[in-house]
Design a protein around this motif. Structure first.
Motif, PDB file in Angstrom:
ATOM      1  N   GLY A  84       5.574  -6.577  20.323  1.00  0.00           N
ATOM      2  CA  GLY A  84       6.008  -6.205  18.657  1.00  0.00           C
ATOM      3  C   GLY A  84       5.120  -5.808  17.764  1.00  0.00           C
ATOM      4  N   PHE A  85       5.222  -5.156  16.970  1.00  0.00           N
ATOM      5  CA  PHE A  85       4.243  -4.738  15.923  1.00  0.00           C
ATOM      6  C   PHE A  85       4.805  -4.935  14.512  1.00  0.00           C
ATOM      7  CE2 PHE A  85       2.818  -2.508  19.599  1.00  0.00           C
ATOM      8  CZ  PHE A  85       1.607  -2.503  19.383  1.00  0.00           C
ATOM      9  N   ILE A  86       4.166  -5.637  13.612  1.00  0.00           N
ATOM     10  CA  ILE A  86       4.496  -5.800  12.249  1.00  0.00           C
ATOM     11  C   ILE A  86       3.366  -5.063  11.417  1.00  0.00           C
ATOM     12  CG2 ILE A  86       5.050  -7.665  10.363  1.00  0.00           C
ATOM     13  CD1 ILE A  86       5.398  -9.544  12.530  1.00  0.00           C
ATOM     14  N   GLY A  87       3.969  -4.451  10.597  1.00  0.00           N
ATOM     15  CA  GLY A  87       2.958  -3.343   9.624  1.00  0.00           C
ATOM     16  C   GLY A  87       3.263  -3.912   8.225  1.00  0.00           C
ATOM     17  N   CYS A  88       2.186  -4.169   7.510  1.00  0.00           N
ATOM     18  CA  CYS A  88       2.462  -4.707   6.316  1.00  0.00           C
ATOM     19  C   CYS A  88       1.719  -3.516   5.360  1.00  0.00           C
ATOM     20  CB  CYS A  88       1.367  -6.055   6.024  1.00  0.00           C
ATOM     21  SG  CYS A  88       2.103  -7.380   6.624  1.00  0.00           S
ATOM     22  N   GLU A  89       2.538  -3.022   4.491  1.00  0.00           N
ATOM     23  CA  GLU A  89       1.957  -2.175   3.506  1.00  0.00           C
ATOM     24  C   GLU A  89       2.602  -2.056   2.228  1.00  0.00           C
ATOM     25  OE1 GLU A  89      -0.160  -0.003   1.676  1.00  0.00           O
ATOM     26  OE2 GLU A  89      -0.842   0.454   3.885  1.00  0.00           O
ATOM     27  N   VAL A  90       2.121  -1.769   1.133  1.00  0.00           N
ATOM     28  CA  VAL A  90       2.967  -1.765  -0.146  1.00  0.00           C
ATOM     29  C   VAL A  90       3.199  -0.318  -0.728  1.00  0.00           C
ATOM     30  CG1 VAL A  90       2.456  -4.146  -0.672  1.00  0.00           C
ATOM     31  CG2 VAL A  90       0.896  -2.084  -1.430  1.00  0.00           C
ATOM     32  N   PHE A  91       2.276   0.620  -0.319  1.00  0.00           N
ATOM     33  CA  PHE A  91       2.197   1.885  -0.725  1.00  0.00           C
ATOM     34  C   PHE A  91       3.475   2.947  -0.218  1.00  0.00           C
ATOM     35  CE2 PHE A  91      -1.967   0.467  -1.494  1.00  0.00           C
ATOM     36  CZ  PHE A  91      -2.147   0.699  -2.962  1.00  0.00           C
ATOM     37  N   GLU A  92       4.489   3.126  -1.000  1.00  0.00           N
ATOM     38  CA  GLU A  92       5.834   3.805  -0.403  1.00  0.00           C
ATOM     39  C   GLU A  92       5.444   5.204   0.471  1.00  0.00           C
ATOM     40  OE1 GLU A  92       9.296   6.038  -2.799  1.00  0.00           O
ATOM     41  OE2 GLU A  92       8.962   4.041  -3.361  1.00  0.00           O
ATOM     42  N   ASP A  93       4.473   5.760   0.078  1.00  0.00           N
ATOM     43  CA  ASP A  93       4.196   7.160   0.761  1.00  0.00           C
ATOM     44  C   ASP A  93       3.796   6.659   2.068  1.00  0.00           C
ATOM     45  OD1 ASP A  93       4.651   8.488  -1.342  1.00  0.00           O
ATOM     46  OD2 ASP A  93       2.492   9.017  -1.565  1.00  0.00           O
ATOM     47  N   ARG A 121       6.414  -9.905  24.431  1.00  0.00           N
ATOM     48  CA  ARG A 121       5.453 -10.796  25.064  1.00  0.00           C
ATOM     49  C   ARG A 121       4.449 -11.454  23.785  1.00  0.00           C
ATOM     50  NH1 ARG A 121       3.959  -6.228  27.643  1.00  0.00           N
ATOM     51  NH2 ARG A 121       1.557  -5.697  27.539  1.00  0.00           N
ATOM     52  N   GLU A 122       4.074 -10.531  22.858  1.00  0.00           N
ATOM     53  CA  GLU A 122       3.085 -10.602  21.894  1.00  0.00           C
ATOM     54  C   GLU A 122       3.554 -10.034  20.603  1.00  0.00           C
ATOM     55  OE1 GLU A 122      -0.942  -9.542  22.940  1.00  0.00           O
ATOM     56  OE2 GLU A 122      -0.715 -10.632  24.741  1.00  0.00           O
ATOM     57  N   VAL A 123       3.067 -10.520  19.377  1.00  0.00           N
ATOM     58  CA  VAL A 123       3.164  -9.681  18.332  1.00  0.00           C
ATOM     59  C   VAL A 123       1.926  -9.497  17.595  1.00  0.00           C
ATOM     60  CG1 VAL A 123       4.320  -9.866  16.032  1.00  0.00           C
ATOM     61  CG2 VAL A 123       5.398 -10.867  17.875  1.00  0.00           C
ATOM     62  N   TRP A 124       1.704  -8.212  17.353  1.00  0.00           N
ATOM     63  CA  TRP A 124       0.581  -7.972  16.650  1.00  0.00           C
ATOM     64  C   TRP A 124       0.673  -7.443  15.157  1.00  0.00           C
ATOM     65  CZ3 TRP A 124      -1.842  -3.655  20.763  1.00  0.00           C
ATOM     66  CH2 TRP A 124      -2.196  -4.503  22.043  1.00  0.00           C
ATOM     67  N   LEU A 125      -0.260  -7.660  14.301  1.00  0.00           N
ATOM     68  CA  LEU A 125       0.050  -7.563  13.058  1.00  0.00           C
ATOM     69  C   LEU A 125      -1.075  -6.508  12.454  1.00  0.00           C
ATOM     70  CD1 LEU A 125       1.012  -8.447  10.030  1.00  0.00           C
ATOM     71  CD2 LEU A 125      -0.549 -10.087   9.909  1.00  0.00           C
ATOM     72  N   GLU A 126      -0.574  -5.426  11.623  1.00  0.00           N
ATOM     73  CA  GLU A 126      -1.643  -4.571  11.082  1.00  0.00           C
ATOM     74  C   GLU A 126      -1.006  -4.497   9.605  1.00  0.00           C
ATOM     75  OE1 GLU A 126      -3.109  -0.089  10.874  1.00  0.00           O
ATOM     76  OE2 GLU A 126      -1.971  -0.777  12.794  1.00  0.00           O
ATOM     77  N   ILE A 127      -2.446  -5.003   8.956  1.00  0.00           N
ATOM     78  CA  ILE A 127      -2.167  -5.017   7.449  1.00  0.00           C
ATOM     79  C   ILE A 127      -2.985  -3.880   6.582  1.00  0.00           C
ATOM     80  CG2 ILE A 127      -2.953  -6.549   5.366  1.00  0.00           C
ATOM     81  CD1 ILE A 127      -2.763  -8.777   7.059  1.00  0.00           C
ATOM     82  N   GLY A 128      -2.104  -3.359   5.974  1.00  0.00           N
ATOM     83  CA  GLY A 128      -2.552  -1.899   5.264  1.00  0.00           C
ATOM     84  C   GLY A 128      -2.661  -0.841   6.417  1.00  0.00           C
ATOM     85  N   PHE A 129      -1.285  -0.554   6.723  1.00  0.00           N
ATOM     86  CA  PHE A 129      -1.572   0.373   7.673  1.00  0.00           C
ATOM     87  C   PHE A 129      -1.636   2.060   7.315  1.00  0.00           C
ATOM     88  CE2 PHE A 129       3.006  -0.823   7.281  1.00  0.00           C
ATOM     89  CZ  PHE A 129       3.683   0.539   6.643  1.00  0.00           C
ATOM     90  N   GLY A 130      -1.788   2.340   5.954  1.00  0.00           N
ATOM     91  CA  GLY A 130      -1.914   3.681   5.478  1.00  0.00           C
ATOM     92  C   GLY A 130      -0.709   4.424   5.753  1.00  0.00           C
TER      93      GLY A 130
END
Length: 91
Positions: free
Chosen positions: A29-38, A4-13
């Motif tokens: 729905g959740f979209i997580g943005c992260e660039v660090f592989e760990d 029903r909604e989409v939430w975005l978390e940038i830099g989720f650690g």
């Protein structure tokens, strides 16, 4: 499954917050943005362990995703964030 909604978390650690939110809000729905592989690997482990089907990852610069979203939004509001503490402290 439709959401029903989409939430975005940038830099989720390490993804603890994102996984917890996704588990407690299965209709979101959740979209997580992260660039660090760990962090990406840790979140993927939590997604698998908890059986979360409402999490998607974007593993590149979040500005690319925001640019794509901005084109689809009626009223985008994107605020620049300092890339470092030095930039934040600069006059």
């Amino acid at each position: 499954m439709p959401v029903r909604e989409v939430w975005l978390e940038i830099g989720f650690g390490a993804g603890e917050h994102l996984a917890e939110q996704a588990e407690h809000h299965p209709g979101i729905g959740f979209i997580g943005c992260e660039v660090f592989e760990d962090g990406i690997v840790r979140l993927l482990g939590e997604v698998a362990r908890r059986g979360l089907g409402n999490v998607r990852l974007f593993t590149d610069d979040a500005r690319l995703l925001l640019a794509a979203f901005a084109a689809a939004l009626d009223r985008p509001c994107v605020h620049p964030v300092p890339r470092s503490l030095a930039e934040a402290a600069a006059p």
